[in-house]
Design a protein around this motif. Sequence first.
Motif, PDB file in Angstrom:
ATOM      1  N   VAL A  59      46.882  10.354  16.814  1.00 19.15           N
ATOM      2  CA  VAL A  59      45.065  10.745  17.268  1.00 19.15           C
ATOM      3  C   VAL A  59      44.260  10.181  16.182  1.00 19.15           C
ATOM      4  CG1 VAL A  59      43.245  12.212  17.621  1.00 19.15           C
ATOM      5  CG2 VAL A  59      45.611  12.906  18.515  1.00 19.15           C
ATOM      6  N   TRP A  83      43.690  18.351  21.688  1.00 17.55           N
ATOM      7  CA  TRP A  83      42.478  18.303  22.193  1.00 17.55           C
ATOM      8  C   TRP A  83      41.527  17.086  22.304  1.00 17.55           C
ATOM      9  CZ3 TRP A  83      41.109  20.856  26.663  1.00 17.55           C
ATOM     10  CH2 TRP A  83      41.676  22.089  26.512  1.00 17.55           C
ATOM     11  N   ALA A  84      41.481  16.564  21.036  1.00 18.40           N
ATOM     12  CA  ALA A  84      41.415  14.741  21.350  1.00 18.40           C
ATOM     13  C   ALA A  84      41.575  13.980  22.004  1.00 18.40           C
ATOM     14  CB  ALA A  84      40.872  14.584  19.266  1.00 18.40           C
ATOM     15  N   HIS A  85      43.361  13.895  22.219  1.00 28.95           N
ATOM     16  CA  HIS A  85      44.243  13.739  22.617  1.00 28.95           C
ATOM     17  C   HIS A  85      44.018  13.606  23.763  1.00 28.95           C
ATOM     18  CE1 HIS A  85      47.510  11.594  24.541  1.00 28.95           C
ATOM     19  NE2 HIS A  85      48.420  12.691  24.748  1.00 28.95           N
ATOM     20  N   SER A  94      41.667  11.942  26.346  1.00 26.59           N
ATOM     21  CA  SER A  94      42.028  10.304  26.460  1.00 26.59           C
ATOM     22  C   SER A  94      42.843  10.037  27.317  1.00 26.59           C
ATOM     23  CB  SER A  94      42.332   9.877  25.045  1.00 26.59           C
ATOM     24  OG  SER A  94      43.907  10.332  24.887  1.00 26.59           O
ATOM     25  N   LEU A 134      35.855  14.446  20.712  1.00 28.48           N
ATOM     26  CA  LEU A 134      35.612  15.694  20.077  1.00 28.48           C
ATOM     27  C   LEU A 134      34.366  16.793  19.687  1.00 28.48           C
ATOM     28  CD1 LEU A 134      37.197  18.372  21.862  1.00 28.48           C
ATOM     29  CD2 LEU A 134      39.248  18.026  19.793  1.00 28.48           C
ATOM     30  N   GLU A 142      38.797   9.413  17.985  1.00 25.63           N
ATOM     31  CA  GLU A 142      39.321  10.747  19.370  1.00 25.63           C
ATOM     32  C   GLU A 142      38.348  11.628  18.645  1.00 25.63           C
ATOM     33  OE1 GLU A 142      41.497   8.035  18.036  1.00 25.63           O
ATOM     34  OE2 GLU A 142      42.583   6.964  20.020  1.00 25.63           O
ATOM     35  N   HIS A 143      39.123  12.049  17.390  1.00 32.63           N
ATOM     36  CA  HIS A 143      38.464  13.387  16.289  1.00 32.63           C
ATOM     37  C   HIS A 143      36.750  13.421  16.503  1.00 32.63           C
ATOM     38  CE1 HIS A 143      41.872  15.110  14.917  1.00 32.63           C
ATOM     39  NE2 HIS A 143      42.544  13.581  14.693  1.00 32.63           N
ATOM     40  N   ALA A 147      42.998  20.269  16.730  1.00 29.90           N
ATOM     41  CA  ALA A 147      41.477  19.127  16.883  1.00 29.90           C
ATOM     42  C   ALA A 147      42.610  17.871  17.829  1.00 29.90           C
ATOM     43  CB  ALA A 147      40.992  18.628  15.515  1.00 29.90           C
ATOM     44  N   SER A 148      43.135  17.774  17.069  1.00 26.93           N
ATOM     45  CA  SER A 148      43.900  16.194  17.043  1.00 26.93           C
ATOM     46  C   SER A 148      44.576  16.709  18.682  1.00 26.93           C
ATOM     47  CB  SER A 148      45.663  16.270  16.886  1.00 26.93           C
ATOM     48  OG  SER A 148      44.966  15.594  14.782  1.00 26.93           O
TER      49      SER A 148
END
Length: 171
Positions: free
Chosen positions: A71, A96-98, A101, A79, A75-76, A93-94
């Motif tokens: 990630v 959710w960022a993923h 997508s 979010l 992407e971060h 966090a990673s």
Amino acid sequence: MARHQGTVLVDTNIILETHRTGSWRALSGGYPVETVEDCVAETQAGSQRRRAELQIHEGELRNSLNAVHPVGIREHAGLATQISGITLDRGEASLWAHALSRTDTWVLCGPDRASLRCGVRLGFRQRLASLEALLDDVGYRSRTTLRPAYTRHWHERVLGELLLMEEGETT
């Protein structure tokens, strides 16, 4: 609710709890399970202080997952603009960022309150799953009791609290 047929995204806590209870094979055999690089790295943090039977071997973990996603900063950042006021640890966090997508059908399994709140705020309440529910759906019954935060009852109670909290902040 019908058994989920798509991808299950898991955080570090789920990986640790399923290894503690001996249910990892049931989860990863019953679903296409994926995570992100930061969650894999978190499973290795502090491993030297764990009893031998609770250590998670990184290579074996990676081989048992359908995918481990990197990630990036973009992407971060995407979010972060959507979850002001919610502090997630790096792995969550990673994850959710993923998740944001993705265009397929997925559920996210992780008991952290901040992560669950993030899911509620982003409109993904129906995509949040408890570990107990996922294991029940594949017919797995552990001899080792799941900790409370991994149970269906705890999950539903906390989601209810978070829904009320989020509604209160928007009114």
